[in-house]
Design a protein around this motif. Structure first.
Motif, PDB file in Angstrom:
ATOM      1  N   MET A 285       0.830  -1.203   0.000  1.00 44.61           N
ATOM      2  CA  MET A 285       0.000   0.000   0.000  1.00 44.61           C
ATOM      3  C   MET A 285       0.865   1.255   0.000  1.00 44.61           C
ATOM      4  O   MET A 285       0.527   2.261  -0.628  1.00 44.61           O
ATOM      5  N   MET A 286       1.997   1.192   0.688  1.00 42.02           N
ATOM      6  CA  MET A 286       2.878   2.356   0.752  1.00 42.02           C
ATOM      7  C   MET A 286       3.497   2.636  -0.607  1.00 42.02           C
ATOM      8  O   MET A 286       3.657   3.793  -1.005  1.00 42.02           O
ATOM      9  N   GLY A 287       3.846   1.568  -1.334  1.00 46.14           N
ATOM     10  CA  GLY A 287       4.355   1.765  -2.682  1.00 46.14           C
ATOM     11  C   GLY A 287       3.310   2.381  -3.590  1.00 46.14           C
ATOM     12  O   GLY A 287       3.607   3.262  -4.411  1.00 46.14           O
TER      13      GLY A 287
ATOM     14  N   ARG B 228       1.692   9.106  -0.137  1.00 50.01           N
ATOM     15  CA  ARG B 228       2.383   8.445   0.967  1.00 50.01           C
ATOM     16  C   ARG B 228       2.768   9.423   2.070  1.00 50.01           C
ATOM     17  O   ARG B 228       2.602   9.125   3.263  1.00 50.01           O
ATOM     18  N   ASP B 229       3.288  10.581   1.707  1.00 51.05           N
ATOM     19  CA  ASP B 229       3.712  11.542   2.729  1.00 51.05           C
ATOM     20  C   ASP B 229       2.525  12.018   3.560  1.00 51.05           C
ATOM     21  O   ASP B 229       2.653  12.242   4.773  1.00 51.05           O
TER      22      ASP B 229
ATOM     23  N   ASP C  31       9.402  -1.227   3.611  1.00 51.53           N
ATOM     24  CA  ASP C  31       9.481  -2.269   4.634  1.00 51.53           C
ATOM     25  C   ASP C  31       8.514  -2.034   5.784  1.00 51.53           C
ATOM     26  O   ASP C  31       8.636  -2.656   6.832  1.00 51.53           O
ATOM     27  N   ASN C  32       7.563  -1.133   5.579  1.00 51.86           N
ATOM     28  CA  ASN C  32       6.589  -0.897   6.649  1.00 51.86           C
ATOM     29  C   ASN C  32       5.259  -0.437   6.071  1.00 51.86           C
ATOM     30  O   ASN C  32       5.165  -0.044   4.902  1.00 51.86           O
ATOM     31  N   ALA C  33       4.256  -0.507   6.913  1.00 55.26           N
ATOM     32  CA  ALA C  33       2.936   0.047   6.599  1.00 55.26           C
ATOM     33  C   ALA C  33       2.436   0.705   7.887  1.00 55.26           C
ATOM     34  O   ALA C  33       3.225   1.066   8.750  1.00 55.26           O
ATOM     35  N   PHE C  34       1.113   0.862   7.998  1.00 53.97           N
ATOM     36  CA  PHE C  34       0.551   1.482   9.195  1.00 53.97           C
ATOM     37  C   PHE C  34      -0.705   0.750   9.636  1.00 53.97           C
ATOM     38  O   PHE C  34      -1.411   0.142   8.830  1.00 53.97           O
TER      39      PHE C  34
ATOM     40  N   GLY D 256       0.901  -7.083 -13.590  1.00 53.33           N
ATOM     41  CA  GLY D 256       1.546  -5.775 -13.534  1.00 53.33           C
ATOM     42  C   GLY D 256       1.338  -5.159 -12.168  1.00 53.33           C
ATOM     43  O   GLY D 256       0.228  -4.746 -11.826  1.00 53.33           O
ATOM     44  N   CYS D 257       2.394  -5.087 -11.367  1.00 56.57           N
ATOM     45  CA  CYS D 257       2.277  -4.631  -9.987  1.00 56.57           C
ATOM     46  C   CYS D 257       1.840  -3.174  -9.924  1.00 56.57           C
ATOM     47  O   CYS D 257       2.483  -2.309 -10.526  1.00 56.57           O
ATOM     48  N   PRO D 258       0.756  -2.870  -9.207  1.00 63.37           N
ATOM     49  CA  PRO D 258       0.302  -1.479  -9.104  1.00 63.37           C
ATOM     50  C   PRO D 258       1.188  -0.632  -8.205  1.00 63.37           C
ATOM     51  O   PRO D 258       1.190   0.596  -8.314  1.00 63.37           O
ATOM     52  N   SER D 259       1.951  -1.278  -7.330  1.00 65.51           N
ATOM     53  CA  SER D 259       2.777  -0.548  -6.367  1.00 65.51           C
ATOM     54  C   SER D 259       4.193  -0.303  -6.875  1.00 65.51           C
ATOM     55  O   SER D 259       4.767   0.763  -6.639  1.00 65.51           O
ATOM     56  N   TYR D 260       4.762  -1.301  -7.541  1.00 64.01           N
ATOM     57  CA  TYR D 260       6.142  -1.201  -8.012  1.00 64.01           C
ATOM     58  C   TYR D 260       6.252  -1.648  -9.465  1.00 64.01           C
ATOM     59  O   TYR D 260       6.955  -2.620  -9.772  1.00 64.01           O
ATOM     60  N   PRO D 261       5.583  -0.970 -10.383  1.00 66.64           N
ATOM     61  CA  PRO D 261       5.627  -1.414 -11.791  1.00 66.64           C
ATOM     62  C   PRO D 261       7.037  -1.423 -12.365  1.00 66.64           C
ATOM     63  O   PRO D 261       7.345  -2.222 -13.249  1.00 66.64           O
ATOM     64  N   HIS D 262       7.915  -0.563 -11.830  1.00 67.90           N
ATOM     65  CA  HIS D 262       9.283  -0.490 -12.329  1.00 67.90           C
ATOM     66  C   HIS D 262      10.112  -1.711 -11.938  1.00 67.90           C
ATOM     67  O   HIS D 262      11.218  -1.904 -12.473  1.00 67.90           O
TER      68      HIS D 262
END
Length: 447
Positions: free
Chosen positions: A52-54, A62-63, A104-107, A420-426
C-alpha cells in the motif's frame, strides 16, 4: 429537481471511491463524489499492507498518510498452536525481507480518520465531495448507465455523467441493481470484535506494532494496535459456530485460545461494545458495463485474514481512474479498456482470495513446498513475505503461481489474467530476472 453534469460520478467515498475521485480529478476531469454517510463511519480493515505504501507513493499520497501519526507496522505475527496452517507455532512475516526497492513498513490506521483523509485529498485535488448524499436511481439510456439520482439536504438531484464508478462497498449498488453478486459459500464467515484501551506494549511477547493473527480450530483471532494505548481485537468464525453460543461467550473463549494475544491485552479494558460483521465473502463475475465499473468491495469482498482489502480496493481504484481517463480521451476504445480493467480487477482479487483459501485449507506449507521446487530457499521466503505484504498482481511470484494452479480455489468464471504490480511497476522486469535466476540456482543445486 436540480440537474447537473460531470465526467464521472463516484458512489461511495471509502478508500476505493476517494482514490478513484482523487486520481480522476488530478487528471483534470470533473468528478462528483457522493457519500451517503454524513461522516466516515467505523469500519474494520484497520491494518494496511506494505505494498500500500508503494501504491500511495506512486500516486502522491504516501507523505500525507505518513504524517497522520499512525502506528507503524513492520511485520505480521501468525500464531498457530496446532502448527496446521503455518510453518511453526509462531511465524513472523518480516517486511524487511521483501528485497530491495520495496517499502518495509505500513501502518495500523483508525478507519474513520483514514477514510476522511482520503476523501479530503480527493476534494483538494478538485473533486466535488458531498457527504450525506443518498444515491437512489441509477439512470439508464438503453443499456448504458448515464448517471444517478441522489438526495442531499432534503433536495433531489440528477447528475448525468460519462461514467459511473460504483465504490459503494458491500451495499453494492450496481451489483444488486443487475443481480450480479454471488456468495462464496466456503468463506461465509462472521466477525465479532471490539476495541480496548489501556494497551501497554511492554506486555507484547512479539514485536511492537505488528498485527497478530492467531489460529484455532473454529477460526482465527486478530489483534491490531491502533495507537500507543488502544488495540482492535476480533474473532472470525464460520456462521454455524456463532449460532451455537452468544457473541460475548464466543469472543471471550476464542481470544483466550491465543495466549500471545491475551498476554498483550494485560491491563486493558473494553472501549466499545461488541460489534458483529457478516456477509463474508462474495464476488461479481461482471464488474464493468457500458458507462460503469465497480471498484473495491462493490465487486468483490474477501475475508480480512491477510488485511488485503484496502490494498486491492485502492489498487483497483487507481486502475479504474487510469482506465476511464483513457476512455474519456478515446471513447471508441471503451469496450477494450473496460475488458482489460475487469481482468485486472479479477487478477488481484483472485490471488488474494486464493491466499485465504490456502490458509483455511491448511495448504500454505504445501504451496511453499511446491514453489520450492522451482526456486531457492531465500527467494522463496521473499516471495511468501511479498505475497503476505500485497504482491497480488505479480506473474513472477512462485508461491502465487502455485496457488493459481488450484482449480478448487477459483473465484471467478474463467478470465484472462492481467499482470503488472500497481505498487512497483518499475520492478516487474527485475522480478522476472530474479525468478529466472532462482530457477537456475535450484537446478544447479539439484545436480
Amino acid at each position: 429537481m436540480a440537474k447537473e453534469t460531470a465526467d464521472v460520478v463516484v458512489i461511495g467515498a471509502g478508500p476505493a471511491g476517494a482514490v478513484s475521485a482523487y486520481m480522476l480529478a488530478k487528471q483534470g476531469h470533473s468528478v462528483l463524489l457522493l457519500e451517503k454517510e454524513p461522516n466516515p463511519r467505523f469500519h474494520i480493515g484497520e491494518s494496511l499492507l506494505p505494498y500500500m505504501m508503494g501504491l500511495f507513493e506512486r500516486i502522491g499520497l504516501r507523505d500525507v498518510v505518513a504524517a497522520q501519526g499512525y502506528v507503524p507496522k513492520f511485520g505480521g505475527e501468525f500464531i498457530d498452536p496446532t502448527e496446521k496452517k503455518f510453518f511453526e507455532g509462531v511465524f513472523r512475516a518480516d517486511f524487511t525481507k521483501q528485497g530491495e526497492g520495496r517499502h518495509d513498513n505500513a501502518f495500523q490506521v483508525q478507519r474513520q480518520r483514514f477514510d476522511r483523509m482520503l476523501a479530503e485529498q480527493a476534494q483538494a485535488a478538485g473533486a466535488r465531495l458531498l457527504l450525506g448524499a443518498n444515491v437512489g436511481e441509477l439512470l439508464m439510456d438503453g443499456d448504458r448507465m448515464v448517471g444517478v439520482r441522489y438526495e442531499h439536504d432534503g433536495e433531489q438531484h440528477e447528475v448525468h455523467a460519462s461514467y459511473v464508478i460504483d465504490a459503494s462497498g458491500r451495499s453494492g449498488r450496481i451489483a444488486h441493481r443487475f443481480g450480479l453478486r454471488k456468495t462464496l459459500e466456503k468463506l461465509r464467515m462472521v466477525a465479532v470484535y471490539r476495541h480496548y484501551s489501556g494497551l501497554d506494549e511492554s506486555h507484547n511477547p512479539g514485536v511492537e506494532g505488528d498485527i497478530q493473527v492467531g489460529a484455532h480450530d473454529d477460526g482465527w483471532v486478530w489483534a491490531i494496535p491502533l495507537s500507543k494505548d488502544s488495540i482492535s481485537v476480533g474473532t472470525v468464525m464460520p456462521r454455524d459456530v456463532l449460532r451455537g453460543s452468544t457473541p460475548e461467550q464466543l469472543f471471550e473463549e476464542h481470544v483466550a485460545r491465543i495466549p500471545r494475544i491475551t498476554a498483550r491485552l494485560k491491563g486493558t479494558e473494553p472501549a466499545m461494545d461488541l460489534k458483529i460483521e457478516t456477509d463474508y465473502c462474495y464476488h461479481s463475475d461482471t464488474v464493468t458495463g457500458p458507462g460503469w465499473l465497480m471498484v473495491g468491495d462493490a465487486g468483490c469482498f474477501g475475508d480480512p485474514m491477510f488485511s488485503g482489502g484496502v490494498l486491492v480496493a485502492t489498487a483497483t481504484a487507481v486502475r479504474a481512474a487510469e482506465t476511464l481517463g483513457e476512455a474519456l480521451a478515446d471513447p471508441s476504445a471503451e469496450e477494450r479498456l473496460l475488458d482489460r480493467y475487469a481482468n485486472y480487477f479479477k487478477t488481484g482479487y483472485d490471488t488474494y482470495i486464493r491466499l485465504i483459501h490456502a490458509y483455511y485449507d491448511g495448504e500454505l506449507v504445501a504451496m511453499a513446498a511446491d514453489a520450492a521446487r522451482s526456486t531457492d530457499r531465500d527467494t522463496l521466503e521473499r516471495y511468501l513475505i511479498r505475497l503476505i505484504g500485497g504482491d497480488f498482481w505479480s506473474e513472477h511470484n512462485s508461491v502465487a503461481a502455485e496457488m493459481r494452479r488450484r482449480k478448487e480455489w477459483d473465484t471467478f468464471e474463467p478470465f484472462q489474467r492481467v499482470y503488472g504490480c500497481p505498487s512497483y511497476p518499475h520492478l516487474d522486469e527485475q522480478d522476472r530476472k530474479e525468478r529466472s535466476q532462482a530457477r537456475v540456482l535450484r537446478v544447479t543445486a539439484g545436480r
